[in-house]
Design a protein around this motif. Sequence first.
Motif, PDB file in Angstrom:
ATOM      1  N   ASN A   7      32.697  28.433  37.312  1.00  9.36           N
ATOM      2  CA  ASN A   7      31.837  29.265  38.154  1.00  9.36           C
ATOM      3  C   ASN A   7      32.629  30.381  38.841  1.00  9.36           C
ATOM      4  OD1 ASN A   7      29.400  30.066  39.365  1.00  9.36           O
ATOM      5  ND2 ASN A   7      29.759  28.792  41.170  1.00  9.36           N
ATOM      6  N   VAL A   8      33.371  31.157  38.037  1.00  2.60           N
ATOM      7  CA  VAL A   8      34.213  32.224  38.574  1.00  2.60           C
ATOM      8  C   VAL A   8      33.845  33.567  37.939  1.00  2.60           C
ATOM      9  CG1 VAL A   8      36.176  30.746  39.144  1.00  2.60           C
ATOM     10  CG2 VAL A   8      35.991  31.732  36.834  1.00  2.60           C
ATOM     11  N   ASP A   9      34.229  34.629  38.630  1.00  5.86           N
ATOM     12  CA  ASP A   9      34.068  35.975  38.099  1.00  5.86           C
ATOM     13  C   ASP A   9      35.096  36.221  36.999  1.00  5.86           C
ATOM     14  OD1 ASP A   9      32.146  36.273  40.031  1.00  5.86           O
ATOM     15  OD2 ASP A   9      33.368  37.513  41.365  1.00  5.86           O
ATOM     16  N   VAL A  10      34.863  37.282  36.230  1.00  3.86           N
ATOM     17  CA  VAL A  10      35.763  37.647  35.129  1.00  3.86           C
ATOM     18  C   VAL A  10      36.235  39.081  35.314  1.00  3.86           C
ATOM     19  CG1 VAL A  10      35.877  38.144  32.653  1.00  3.86           C
ATOM     20  CG2 VAL A  10      34.797  36.030  33.447  1.00  3.86           C
ATOM     21  N   ASP A  11      37.536  39.291  35.116  1.00  2.00           N
ATOM     22  CA  ASP A  11      38.126  40.639  35.150  1.00  2.00           C
ATOM     23  C   ASP A  11      38.871  40.825  33.837  1.00  2.00           C
ATOM     24  OD1 ASP A  11      39.628  42.965  35.569  1.00  2.00           O
ATOM     25  OD2 ASP A  11      39.812  42.575  37.715  1.00  2.00           O
ATOM     26  N   ASP A  39      23.176  33.232  30.438  1.00  2.00           N
ATOM     27  CA  ASP A  39      22.845  33.097  31.852  1.00  2.00           C
ATOM     28  C   ASP A  39      24.093  32.942  32.706  1.00  2.00           C
ATOM     29  OD1 ASP A  39      21.050  33.018  33.970  1.00  2.00           O
ATOM     30  OD2 ASP A  39      20.939  30.834  33.965  1.00  2.00           O
ATOM     31  N   TYR A  40      25.065  33.810  32.463  1.00  2.71           N
ATOM     32  CA  TYR A  40      26.299  33.807  33.258  1.00  2.71           C
ATOM     33  C   TYR A  40      26.006  34.416  34.622  1.00  2.71           C
ATOM     34  CZ  TYR A  40      30.924  35.405  34.787  1.00  2.71           C
ATOM     35  OH  TYR A  40      32.062  35.669  35.505  1.00  2.71           O
ATOM     36  N   LYS A  41      26.333  33.692  35.698  1.00  2.00           N
ATOM     37  CA  LYS A  41      25.962  34.109  37.047  1.00  2.00           C
ATOM     38  C   LYS A  41      27.054  34.892  37.764  1.00  2.00           C
ATOM     39  CE  LYS A  41      21.992  31.945  36.925  1.00  2.00           C
ATOM     40  NZ  LYS A  41      20.723  32.710  36.832  1.00  2.00           N
ATOM     41  N   GLY A  42      28.269  34.887  37.222  1.00  2.00           N
ATOM     42  CA  GLY A  42      29.363  35.558  37.909  1.00  2.00           C
ATOM     43  C   GLY A  42      29.331  37.062  37.743  1.00  2.00           C
ATOM     44  N   ALA A  43      30.210  37.734  38.464  1.00  2.00           N
ATOM     45  CA  ALA A  43      30.351  39.185  38.340  1.00  2.00           C
ATOM     46  C   ALA A  43      31.441  39.505  37.323  1.00  2.00           C
ATOM     47  CB  ALA A  43      30.699  39.799  39.689  1.00  2.00           C
ATOM     48  N   THR A  44      31.295  40.631  36.644  1.00  5.06           N
ATOM     49  CA  THR A  44      32.270  41.082  35.660  1.00  5.06           C
ATOM     50  C   THR A  44      32.891  42.386  36.115  1.00  5.06           C
ATOM     51  OG1 THR A  44      31.050  40.089  33.814  1.00  5.06           O
ATOM     52  CG2 THR A  44      32.633  41.832  33.276  1.00  5.06           C
ATOM     53  N   VAL A  45      34.188  42.520  35.924  1.00  4.25           N
ATOM     54  CA  VAL A  45      34.865  43.807  36.074  1.00  4.25           C
ATOM     55  C   VAL A  45      35.562  44.125  34.759  1.00  4.25           C
ATOM     56  CG1 VAL A  45      36.757  45.040  37.186  1.00  4.25           C
ATOM     57  CG2 VAL A  45      35.190  43.695  38.572  1.00  4.25           C
ATOM     58  N   PHE A  46      35.321  45.326  34.257  1.00  2.00           N
ATOM     59  CA  PHE A  46      36.062  45.820  33.102  1.00  2.00           C
ATOM     60  C   PHE A  46      37.165  46.740  33.630  1.00  2.00           C
ATOM     61  CE2 PHE A  46      31.790  45.314  30.946  1.00  2.00           C
ATOM     62  CZ  PHE A  46      32.152  44.198  30.223  1.00  2.00           C
ATOM     63  N   SER A  47      38.402  46.286  33.533  1.00  2.00           N
ATOM     64  CA  SER A  47      39.524  47.103  33.979  1.00  2.00           C
ATOM     65  C   SER A  47      39.957  48.043  32.858  1.00  2.00           C
ATOM     66  CB  SER A  47      40.690  46.213  34.400  1.00  2.00           C
ATOM     67  OG  SER A  47      40.418  45.569  35.625  1.00  2.00           O
ATOM     68  N   HIS A  48      40.236  49.271  33.223  1.00  2.00           N
ATOM     69  CA  HIS A  48      40.636  50.359  32.319  1.00  2.00           C
ATOM     70  C   HIS A  48      39.424  50.888  31.539  1.00  2.00           C
ATOM     71  CE1 HIS A  48      44.656  49.360  33.459  1.00  2.00           C
ATOM     72  NE2 HIS A  48      44.557  48.154  32.923  1.00  2.00           N
ATOM     73  N   ALA A  49      38.802  50.061  30.737  1.00  2.00           N
ATOM     74  CA  ALA A  49      37.553  50.410  30.047  1.00  2.00           C
ATOM     75  C   ALA A  49      37.650  51.733  29.294  1.00  2.00           C
ATOM     76  CB  ALA A  49      36.401  50.461  31.066  1.00  2.00           C
ATOM     77  N   PHE A  50      38.749  51.920  28.555  1.00  2.00           N
ATOM     78  CA  PHE A  50      38.955  53.171  27.837  1.00  2.00           C
ATOM     79  C   PHE A  50      37.875  53.430  26.781  1.00  2.00           C
ATOM     80  CE2 PHE A  50      43.746  52.603  28.732  1.00  2.00           C
ATOM     81  CZ  PHE A  50      43.612  53.255  29.950  1.00  2.00           C
ATOM     82  N   GLY A  51      37.162  52.392  26.367  1.00  2.00           N
ATOM     83  CA  GLY A  51      36.097  52.571  25.388  1.00  2.00           C
ATOM     84  C   GLY A  51      34.946  53.419  25.880  1.00  2.00           C
ATOM     85  N   LEU A  52      34.892  53.712  27.182  1.00  2.00           N
ATOM     86  CA  LEU A  52      33.823  54.556  27.726  1.00  2.00           C
ATOM     87  C   LEU A  52      34.106  56.046  27.567  1.00  2.00           C
ATOM     88  CD1 LEU A  52      33.148  52.736  31.132  1.00  2.00           C
ATOM     89  CD2 LEU A  52      31.790  52.575  29.037  1.00  2.00           C
ATOM     90  N   SER A  53      35.376  56.397  27.383  1.00  2.00           N
ATOM     91  CA  SER A  53      35.744  57.811  27.500  1.00  2.00           C
ATOM     92  C   SER A  53      35.228  58.673  26.363  1.00  2.00           C
ATOM     93  CB  SER A  53      37.269  57.947  27.598  1.00  2.00           C
ATOM     94  OG  SER A  53      37.894  57.480  26.421  1.00  2.00           O
ATOM     95  N   LYS A  54      35.068  58.128  25.168  1.00  2.00           N
ATOM     96  CA  LYS A  54      34.668  58.940  24.021  1.00  2.00           C
ATOM     97  C   LYS A  54      33.156  58.951  23.777  1.00  2.00           C
ATOM     98  CE  LYS A  54      38.862  60.126  22.799  1.00  2.00           C
ATOM     99  NZ  LYS A  54      39.333  61.530  22.866  1.00  2.00           N
TER     100      LYS A  54
END
Length: 407
Positions: A217-221, A246-261
């Motif tokens: 029951n933890v968040d993911v980074d 039905d994952y209830k935790g929060a997600t952080v995508f660090s760097h996330a370079f796949g968004l830039s293009k």
Amino acid sequence: MSTWLRNVRLEIGETTYGDGSIQTKTDLFHIQVAQEGVIQTIMPATENVLDANAVDMEGKLALPAFKDMHNHLDKTYLSLGWKACRPVKSLSERLALEAAESEELVETAEQRASAMIELHLSNGVNHIRTHVNIDPYIKLSNLEAVKKALKTYDQYVTYEIVAFPQQGLLEHEEMPDLLRQALESGATILGGLDPSGIDKDIEKLLQVTMDIAREYNVDVDMHLHDKGQVGFYTMDKWLDMVKEQDYKGATVFSHAFGLSKLTPPMQKQFAKKLSEYNAGIMSTIPISINSQLIPIDIMIAQGVKVALGCDGFFDSWSPYVPGDILEKVYNFCEYTGKSSERSLRESLSLITQGVTPLNGEGEQVWPMVGDEASFVFIDASCSAEAVARLPKKRQLMHKGRLYKSKH
């Protein structure tokens, strides 16, 4: 016993001139801090305060205390003396070098982490999200050392610890259980790393990560350096799994370079999905000419929580030691061409978890009576100047306690 902070400069509004330019308005105040570390009273500095415990802040500007939301306390060489990086030809080669030196460095992990924490405190940071390597070579040794270092400074800093599988999750069969042990031993968030670039199996890695996250029951980074369609697919696939399982935790995508293009319309559409699925973005504002900046402004406009981090510094990955989270805001504003009073001022929110002295309409919203008494006192006329000029002399107060450097 309460403490008075005398002659504190606060932002109180803004003035708009006929040519459209904006100037931030400030004034001096006395602030009473209750023993519990919250703001008890705010009064104009024209009124007298007679208190033996009063501290004269001499007109320094108060800003919300800074947050470094992506750090690696266990990796730095700080306190060991100068050491340049060894050049490598691939990410796998870099990871192999890091694994080779990890057993040697673990002996000084607490000392090195303490040096990095002290640097952050001197720069005005009172919250650190640190990733800590969990791997088959040192197992949980770095975690134990980092926990000790953070405990030493816990009157000045709050923290989150990410159990980070730097050497990959699937290649070593003991890694899932090592991550479980880390989550049972003080780590508070589950980390992940490039399912395609490192473990070469996106779906399997994401599922194993999901299983562990739900179990504890933890968040993911998740560190995602993979660029282009692969990086975007990884994020999109994870969000689909969040809904399906039905994952209830929060997600952080660090760097996330796949968004830039992505095209701007696709970036906007995906930002809405990120916001809907409680997924945030963390950026280090990469300065390499090969790393295109991700669309932070589009993310923010769609309600995505965006934060900045220093990442590692002076370690096997980089020989440089800026270590200043405010400098990350400066870089972001410079790269994106922000130069107006309001745009500079609002960018401060990237390192304060969204808290700024003035809202988007220029109305004061911080600090207020009842708020946590955590500040950075800085030599600047306003927050816009602080972002653009990076004044070095800073004083941190965390929950009513002024940080005093050991050096």
